[in-house]
Every structure is written in structure tokens, then in C-alpha cells.
Design a protein around this motif. Structure first.
Motif, mmCIF file in Angstrom:
data_model
loop_
_atom_site.group_PDB
_atom_site.id
_atom_site.type_symbol
_atom_site.label_atom_id
_atom_site.label_comp_id
_atom_site.label_asym_id
_atom_site.label_seq_id
_atom_site.Cartn_x
_atom_site.Cartn_y
_atom_site.Cartn_z
ATOM 1 N N VAL A 120 0.676 -1.198 0.060
ATOM 2 C CA VAL A 120 -0.079 -0.083 -0.052
ATOM 3 C C VAL A 120 0.812 1.224 0.027
ATOM 4 N N ILE A 179 -3.132 -12.224 -3.794
ATOM 5 C CA ILE A 179 -3.628 -11.115 -4.549
ATOM 6 C C ILE A 179 -3.062 -10.834 -5.649
ATOM 7 N N SER A 191 -1.504 -2.865 9.778
ATOM 8 C CA SER A 191 -0.918 -3.931 9.077
ATOM 9 C C SER A 191 0.039 -4.830 10.062
ATOM 10 N N SER A 238 -8.236 -4.676 -0.700
ATOM 11 C CA SER A 238 -7.936 -5.868 -0.977
ATOM 12 C C SER A 238 -7.133 -6.474 0.351
ATOM 13 N N HIS A 239 -6.497 -5.669 0.930
ATOM 14 C CA HIS A 239 -5.765 -5.961 2.068
ATOM 15 C C HIS A 239 -6.187 -6.372 3.270
ATOM 16 N N ALA A 251 -5.447 -0.951 -3.242
ATOM 17 C CA ALA A 251 -4.780 -1.982 -2.631
ATOM 18 C C ALA A 251 -5.302 -2.199 -1.048
ATOM 19 N N VAL A 252 -5.452 -1.377 -0.432
ATOM 20 C CA VAL A 252 -6.096 -1.175 0.772
ATOM 21 C C VAL A 252 -7.202 -2.286 0.845
ATOM 22 N N PRO A 283 -0.285 -3.197 -6.121
ATOM 23 C CA PRO A 283 0.543 -4.386 -5.652
ATOM 24 C C PRO A 283 0.221 -5.910 -5.593
#
Lengths: 455, 455
Positions: free
Chosen positions: A315, A348, B165, B256-257, B253-254, A352
């Protein structure tokens, strides 16, 4: 032979002011030229000594029978014009004047008398006064008067460094050694009474050992000459410049420091833009840019694929890519399908790309390989958190092999503490360019993209 | 006892999913709680084992007779609702769910059943799922499943760290250990199904062991709650925040994270401004700001005196001071006269003050002392190039003593390579805040000035 070659490749060196006394400038310089690395001959000059460090001392350079390629003067400033005149009369082609005490402290009389001699004997080229002189890491030519235990010399490399400030230059050399970054040639030119930054820039631009030039300048002696030299070479060889004295306060400090005029930053910005010089905003950028430009293949575009095993780092790095004007690559469906075959469904496969916290070497192998050969990808950033238990140290070999055969720029962000540091060092030694933080990494890639985009 | 205390000060801990097998999450966590540092009692729960690491294993938490303060669940995700229900029935006040496999991979059914239980049993507070859990460096409470040899735990300190994270959080902890930066408490809260960033922020804001809070967040669960919590505490205790997902790409990205919404950066910028949260732009800033805010006295204004033994570094640092909106102090004539008595005439007594390349300890002593007591100076930056032969290692003691008795913020920029690093480490251990580069140093001082200016 090129005119300034004698400053970096002398076969015979006279040290005027050589000393037997440890701690003295003339002692440290003698130590350098009597080390095993220097294969030429050294001649100490000191009227009060018979021999110094096992070498016969001469009372003046005139008494030396051999031809002298380089004379290094480190006597008190008041004696400099006299000993310099002796060098000129002996037709020494290169003289480095280490001694300080000229225009930088307002000593006009001494400055003028030295300047008159330099003008009168143009065949004797001069670096200094008030400088550290030169260092050629490949052959041990080394006029730095700081002992090696305080200031480690870097190994021979392909980046050359020109610094107006001796102190800044030497600290950076020391820091380069610690980080195992090689240096080709270094020059600290001090007051630049004869050889100036433009002369050194031209010399290094034509030097085959130098792939990238980095410069720290506070002001330039001759703006037009610098502009023309920069314009001539900046698109052929990367030239990265950190300018000191970009604010009014910094400019005043420059005046008392090297006695030169710093010039307005707006004027410099125009020079950067028109010539293709690469601007560094601080010391770290200076050397980060040098590392990528000296070690990575050209970037063909600005599309970056990020591959990580830690989502948060993905991220943050994606943010940096966008904020610095690069783009996130979109890998082809074919590449994604290839990776999908091998990795679990929760990985994923976007950008990224998050290999997740149970990533193993195979996932890096497959993902990085697919990204490097994908035509939609110009550069790859592999972020590695070595801490995850599923990853073993062989990931170093995986990445080394991928990097070796890649024709695209690839860098690694090695994340974490002592355990990561071991892997990071191993990768660096194997030629892989590493960073510790996403922002530094992305800024450096941006410098790479811009250099090749402007060609 | 405060509600979240059981996450950081449990006396009895059940590890549900404890394992005898090295490499397993339930093994690493057992190792932590069986270490000497943890003085409470640990109860492994595993239906397939009689004993684990010398401790009697129970087939379920219900079978444990003692009261349990904290249960750590690291069983496969499908089993989590069942074992969590057992915890609730046993009235365990704190549960950390390490297991992943909920909303972050789109598993709605499992997510909903866990959420329903959490709602039904509000007296059982939950951290996670999909997280690393908590670490209290002072008492060995440690649910991080990364083995110590891969991820060193920092020493006990006064900075606490909340990270959305886990991977980023753990890498930063590891990096903190390497740099000998202490940490008080750490929490990785993953999907934040119950305890969220605002709850942890409030807890740490009231924690006496925590002087400074650093946060890495990608999105917040409840914007209003976060805003109000930040507003309530940000001016009492420094709270430094790095926001991941500041660009559209980062935001995707967040999603999916961690499955959370990142929100627009403009909205966050408004929150920073209105609450007094301190914004870090990258990981290095996050911890540089924490170091100055946790270790330096308040800055009364923004006037900086720079003292250096390398002119170039003085110039570059002066530029940074101006570029970051701080000011160069003008020392009083009296202070200058005091220094002038002791130093040679060529020492430049302006700002930057250049003690020049033959500076010794005495010059630093006199100059820094005069600056620290000058009423026109709010902060002092001492730049030290240890390489200069006139300076010996006792300069460490000189600076340590000056720093110890100073009521003004003072930092050191330690310049160079391996020789400097030794001195830098020594100074850090003695409580002196060090930086390697002028820009990092000045940015950190600016954060200090701004925190105290807003109070």
C-alpha cells in the motif's frame, strides 16, 4: 594522455611538506603514497629531514632529478607561492595545493601572488588551494590527509564524485565505504583557483572508468562554462548534482565557507532543466540516484509492478509510485494466469501483488519472473519481509538469479531489522540494488526513468 | 483496571491452538509465553495433546479451572466461532484472534457468525481477527507469531505503536530493535471487528508508560469516533500517524488488504489539521518524530543554532532549516564574545557556526554551551565530523554532558561511516538524539516545534 590525467594517474609524486610526525597532514599523505596500493614513486620534500618513512628527503623539489608528474603542497600558506614557483620551474604538470589560508579567510595579498604565478605558468595545472585533492580508488593515488582508520577509503567502483566541500566530500566517502558502495575517482577542488568544477566534470565525463558522476557544489566559478560543459555531457552520462546554498541563509554560509558566490536557486533550476543535470535534494538522494543509474539497465517507461509479502508495504509503496509520477503497471492476463497456476487462491494478483504472509521462495520466483517478462511492465519492485517463517534465506539466490538475467530495472526493498540486514547485504554484494524504505526506492527509480526519458 | 488492560497485562493466558510443532503459529506464541520474561501462567489448549512444552494441555478452554485473563486463538478460521463462543461462556475479558480468513478474503458467512457472537457477548473484548495481536515490551506479553531470531523484540521504551498492518508493524518492530529504539506497547488489530484503532488510541493516550503514540492506519472503522478520540488526546500526548492508501492506487490495494475503506486523503488532511495529529509522510519520519518527541524537552520557538566542523554540512543544514520553515537563530554579542575568547580567529562565529576542520572538543564545549544558554536560541544542531584528526573520542562525553543538563532541545548530526557510527551509537545510548542526514534532522525538529506551538 588527457591534461588532468596527472592528477589521477601520476607515476611520480612529490610531497612538499612531507612529515615524520604522525597527526601532521604531510605525514598522512606520505602514508597514502607509501602504501602497497600505490605503484608509483614518492619523493618527500622537507628541508629539515634526511629521510622520511624510509625515503630520501629532498630540501626542495628542484633537487629531485626525476621528472615529477604530481606535486602535493601541504606547507604553511605563506610558503606556498615560493614552493609553487619551484614546481612551475621544474615543469610539473599537476600540482595539488592542500594548504588553506587564501581568499576563504580574506588573505588577498597571498591569493593575488599565487594567482599571478598560476597565470604565468599555464602548463602547470593546479587543484586547490584549501582542498583535499584527489583520490583514485583503483590505483591508490590519494592526497586525503585524514588517516584511514578515521576515514575508510571506498573500494574501486564506477561512480566518481566531485565535491566543493572537502569535509562533506570526505564524510561521504567514509559513508560510501561503510555501505560498500564503490567509488572510481574523487576530487575536492577547494578554492578552484585554476582547475574548477567544469574542468573536472569534463574530465570525468570522458573517463572510461566513470559511469556516473555525482557533484556537491556550492557555487560555480564560471557559470557559462559550467552550463556548456553540463549541456555537452549530461545526456550522455548521468550527472547528479546536490547544490548547497539554495536559500539566502545557505548562500551567506557559502560565502564565508569557500568565498564563492552561490547564485540564485532559480538560476540553478533553469540550468538543471536546460542541461539534463539530475538534481538531488539531499545527500541520500545523491547516492541513491548514483546506485540505480550506475547499476541498473535503462528504464523503457514508467510502469512499475510491485510484488510484496506484506500488504501494508504494498500500500505504502503504491502511494509513493503515484505520488512521484510513476505508474502502476497492469500485467497481462497471460502473466497473471501463469502465476495463478502456482500460488494459492488468496494471493492477490493485482498491483501491488500481495504474495501474503506465508509467501515462499517459489512464489517470488514465479511472480517476479512473470513481471520481468511482461511487456506491460517497465520496472519491478520486490518488497521482501524476510521475517515470515515460510520464506527461507535461499530467496537471496532466487532474487540474485532473476536480477542477473533481467534486462529491466529491478530493485528490492528489504524490510526489517538485523535479520533482514544480513539478507540485504548479501543481495547488495550480488549486484542487486536494495533500499530500506519505499519512498527512497521510488524516488531513485524516478531519477532512472527521467534520465532515459530525456535521451 | 482499564477495560483493555487484559490485552497488555494478563496474569493468565490460554493459547487456543497451541502446538508442539516448530514453525506453527501456536508454537511460536507458546514460546513467547513460556519465556522467562512473562511472569504469568500459560495454558495451552489443544484437544490432540496431553502436554505442550511441559505444560498440561486442555482439550478446550472450558476445561481450564482458573480464571483466564486473555485467550489467544490461532486455530483454522472455520473453528474460530466455536472456540470464541467457549471463551465468551467462560467470561474471558480479552480475546485475540490471530487467525485470518474472514472479510479480508470475502468470507461473509464466517465473518457474520463471528460478528454476531461478538455483539452477543460485549463483555468479551476482541482484538482481530487477522492480526498479530499485542506486545508489551516491559512484561513479555507477546502474541507475535514470528520467532525471535527472525523478528527481534525491542527493549522496553516509552513509544507505543498501533499498526493496522501486521507485516508492516512487525518489520518496524524489528527495525526498532536493530536501532536500539525502545517500544512500550504494540498492537496489530487486523480487521478490527471489535477493538479498533480509536479504542487502542484512547487506551494508550491514558497509559502512563506511553509518552508518544505512533500509528500506521489504512482506513478507520468509525470516522467520527476516530476524530473525537484524536481531538481529545492529540494535544496532550504526541500522536504521529502514517496513513497508507493516500492515492487511488493505494486505496484499491487497501481494500484487498484489510477489507477497509481508505477514505480520501483530503478528508484525512482535514482531520490532521483539526485534531493536532502529527502527520508522517513515510516510515522514517514516523520514528524520527517519535524519537524527538519522546526524548527532547519542549521547543519554545523555532530559532535553530547550527554548530559544525564541516562547512559544507553547515550550508546544507542551513538550507534545510529555511526550507522547512524554521529560522536561523542570531546569538547575542555576549555569547559570541565568550566563544571568541577561546577559539582561533578563523573560526566563523555566525549561523551556521563553523568550528572548521581543526576543531577540538573544547571548541564544541564552548560553542554548544554558549548556544544552549543564549536567549536568542531555541534549539541547537551540533554537526560532528569525527574524522577530523584534532577531534578525539571524548567529544562523546562533552556532548553527553551538555545534553544532559540542557533544558533546550539539542540534536547531533553524526556524519560519515564506520568510525562515526561508533560515536553515534555511543551518543544514542547516552540519551543524545542523533541523525545521519541534515534533512531528516530538521524535519524532526520541525515536528517538535509544531507540537509545542499548538499546545
Amino acid at each position: 594522455m588527457k591534461e588532468l590525467d596527472f592528477f589521477f594517474y601520476p607515476k611520480t609524486v612529490a610531497v612538499i611538506g612531507a612529515s615524520r610526525e604522525p597527526g601532521k597532514v604531510g605525514h598522512a599523505i606520505m602514508q597514502n603514497f607509501t602504501s602497497e596500493k600505490f605503484e608509483g614513486k614518492v619523493f618527500p620534500v622537507n628541508p629539515k629531514a634526511e629521510e622520511i618513512m624510509g625515503f630520501k628527503a629532498h630540501s626542495s623539489i628542484a633537487k629531485i632529478k626525476e621528472r615529477i608528474d604530481l606535486a602535493v603542497i601541504c606547507t604553511p600558506s605563506a610558503t606556498v607561492p615560493k614552493v609553487f614557483l619551484e614546481c612551475c620551474k621544474k615543469k610539473v604538470p599537476a600540482v595539488i595545493i592542500i594548504s588553506a589560508g587564501f581568499e576563504e579567510i580574506g588573505n588577498k595579498e597571498l591569493t593575488n601572488s599565487l594567482r599571478a604565478l598560476i597565470k604565468k605558468y599555464p602548463k602547470t595545472r593546479v587543484v586547490g588551494p584549501n582542498c583535499l585533492g584527489t583520490l583514485n580508488c583503483a590505483n591508490g593515488v590519494d592526497t586525503l590527509f585524514l588517516p584511514q582508520y578515521r576515514l575508510e577509503r571506498p573500494e574501486a567502483g564506477v561512480v566518481s564524485f566531485i565535491s566543493q566541500s572537502g569535509a562533506l566530500g570526505s564524510a561521504v566517502l567514509d559513508w560510501s565505504s561503510m555501505n560498500e558502495y564503490g567509488i572510481a575517482k574523487f576530487a575536492s577542488y577547494g578554492n578552484a583557483m585554476d582547475v574548477d568544477e567544469s574542468d573536472l566534470l569534463e574530465y570525468l565525463a570522458n573517463d572510461l572508468q566513470t559511469k556516473v558522476i555525482v557533484m556537491y557544489i556550492e557555487g560555480v566559478k564560471n557559470g557559462k562554462k559550467f552550463f556548456e560543459t553540463a549541456k555537452k555531457y549530461a545526456k550522455k552520462k548521468p550527472i547528479i548534482v546536490l547544490k548547497g546554498g539554495t536559500t539566502e541563509a545557505g548562500t551567506k554560509a557559502v560565502a564565508s565557507h569557500t568565498g564563492s558566490m552561490a547564485g540564485s536557486m532559480a538560476a540553478y533550476d533553469a540550468v538543471f532543466k536546460q542541461t539534463g543535470l539530475i538534481k538531488a535534494n539531499n545527500l541520500l538522494e545523491l547516492f541513491d540516484y548514483a546506485r540505480v543509474l550506475s547499476r541498473l539497465p535503462p528504464a523503457k517507461g514508467k510502469r512499475v509492478q510491485i510484488i510484496t509479502d506484506g500488504g501494508g508495504y504494498g500500500v505504502v509503496t503504491a502511494d509513493e509510485v503515484i505520488n512521484h509520477g510513476l505508474e502502476l503497471a497492469k500485467m497481462s492476463e497471460k502473466s497473471i494466469a501463469e502465476i495463478r497456476k502456482v500460488v494459492p487462491p488468496y494471493v492477490i494478483l493485482r498491483n501491488p501483488m500481495d504474495l501474503t504472509g506465508d509467501a515462499n521462495n517459489e512464489r517470488y520466483q514465479v511472480a517476479v519472473e512473470a513481471a520481468l517478462k511482461d511487456k506491460n511492465v517497465d520496472m519491478v519492485i520486490a518488497i521482501v519481509l524476510y521475517q515470515v517463517p515460510s520464506l527461507d534465506s535461499d530467496v537471496v539466490e532466487t532474487i540474485r538469479a532473476l536480477n542477473e538475467k533481467s534486462s529491466k530495472p529491478m530493485i528490492v526493498i528489504s524490510v526489517g531489522g538485523a535479520y533482514s540486514e544480513v539478507h540485504k547485504r548479501a543481495l547488495e554484494r550480488e549486484g542487486v540494488v536494495n533500499f530500506s524504505y519505499p519512498d527512497d526506492a521510488v524516488k531513485a527509480l524516478k531519477a532512472l526513468v527521467e534520465f532515459y526519458a530525456e535521451k
